[in-house]
Write a protein that holds these residues in place. Sequence first.
Motif, PDB file in Angstrom:
ATOM      1  N   ALA A  73       0.828  -1.202   0.000  1.00 46.33           N
ATOM      2  CA  ALA A  73       0.000   0.000   0.000  1.00 46.33           C
ATOM      3  C   ALA A  73       0.866   1.257   0.000  1.00 46.33           C
ATOM      4  O   ALA A  73       0.532   2.254  -0.647  1.00 46.33           O
ATOM      5  N   HIS A  74       1.979   1.220   0.726  1.00 49.58           N
ATOM      6  CA  HIS A  74       2.922   2.336   0.674  1.00 49.58           C
ATOM      7  C   HIS A  74       3.474   2.494  -0.744  1.00 49.58           C
ATOM      8  O   HIS A  74       3.597   3.627  -1.242  1.00 49.58           O
ATOM      9  N   ASN A  75       3.799   1.388  -1.391  1.00 47.26           N
ATOM     10  CA  ASN A  75       4.247   1.454  -2.787  1.00 47.26           C
ATOM     11  C   ASN A  75       3.217   2.168  -3.650  1.00 47.26           C
ATOM     12  O   ASN A  75       3.556   3.028  -4.472  1.00 47.26           O
ATOM     13  N   GLY A  76       1.944   1.786  -3.468  1.00 48.59           N
ATOM     14  CA  GLY A  76       0.877   2.387  -4.265  1.00 48.59           C
ATOM     15  C   GLY A  76       0.777   3.885  -4.042  1.00 48.59           C
ATOM     16  O   GLY A  76       0.555   4.654  -4.989  1.00 48.59           O
ATOM     17  N   ALA A  77       0.950   4.312  -2.806  1.00 51.73           N
ATOM     18  CA  ALA A  77       0.901   5.742  -2.497  1.00 51.73           C
ATOM     19  C   ALA A  77       2.076   6.476  -3.127  1.00 51.73           C
ATOM     20  O   ALA A  77       1.913   7.536  -3.747  1.00 51.73           O
ATOM     21  N   TYR A  78       3.273   5.920  -2.984  1.00 49.75           N
ATOM     22  CA  TYR A  78       4.461   6.596  -3.504  1.00 49.75           C
ATOM     23  C   TYR A  78       4.424   6.719  -5.029  1.00 49.75           C
ATOM     24  O   TYR A  78       4.959   7.671  -5.596  1.00 49.75           O
TER      25      TYR A  78
END
Length: 296
Positions: A73-78
Amino acid sequence: MKTLTVFTPTYNRAYCLDKCYKSLIKQSNQDFLWLIIDDGSTDNTKDLVQSWINEDKIAIQYQYQKNQGMHGAHNGAYRIMETPLNVCIDSDDAMADDAVDVILKTWKTIEDKPEFAGIVGLDADESGKLIGTKIPEHIKATTLYDINNTLGVQGDKKLVYRTEVVKKYPLYPIFEGERFVPLGYLYQLIDQDYKLLPINKVLCVVEYMADGSSLNMLKQYRRHPKGFAFSRKSRMELSPSFKVKFKNAIHYVSCALFTNNWKFLQESPKKGITVLAIPFGILLNIYIRLNTKPGA
């Protein structure tokens, strides 16, 4: 464009997500975008967020993705954030009163200082009690590693990063069959090149939920050993302290036993330390097996 992205990874947390929403609509400074990364929820998260978008009280961006875990999910945000700054507020947490204003005013003092990756502030619980301890007031520039290992500071801290800095580094790896890689991997990479400006102000109000990763770390460890092993190898390679290297070598050995990876010594970035850690890693692996259940 807004200056700050407040991003919230969420998975089946519709029952508590409103706490974060209520804290955001109360912020005195509205120069932010709330980016919700829905990591494959099967509850009514999408409909709930749409109702908030319809209310039009704050700027909201909703992004759904296949379930990949917190780091995914952090990947998706970044990948999609575009604002100069970003901060993660978890789905069971809330922003402290006026936190956005504090962040943006502090940001102006380092905006033109490229040696700073961002800001590190404090967490508190719902009663107002600090999580851990403050950062020594005389420290004007630090790293997350030093906060955790050399300054004697205790407890979780809230990180606010320049988005352009975050985007310079690799995304968290995704391991088939696993959904967890410790987030500290990215922060340690950033520590190698940048400093953080510490502020002893509460930015986030946290609550450790019964279904949250913080209170289920042993279970996470057993369910996602490849992700943990990846993180431990990075820490062994980058940490300047022998003590920290050795500690992570112990965990690395334990992870290798869970995955039956008998090439772990060959793959270790610190083979000598790993050899010394083998008996302790075996003991740690036994301890985790005794205190968790397979697939739990």
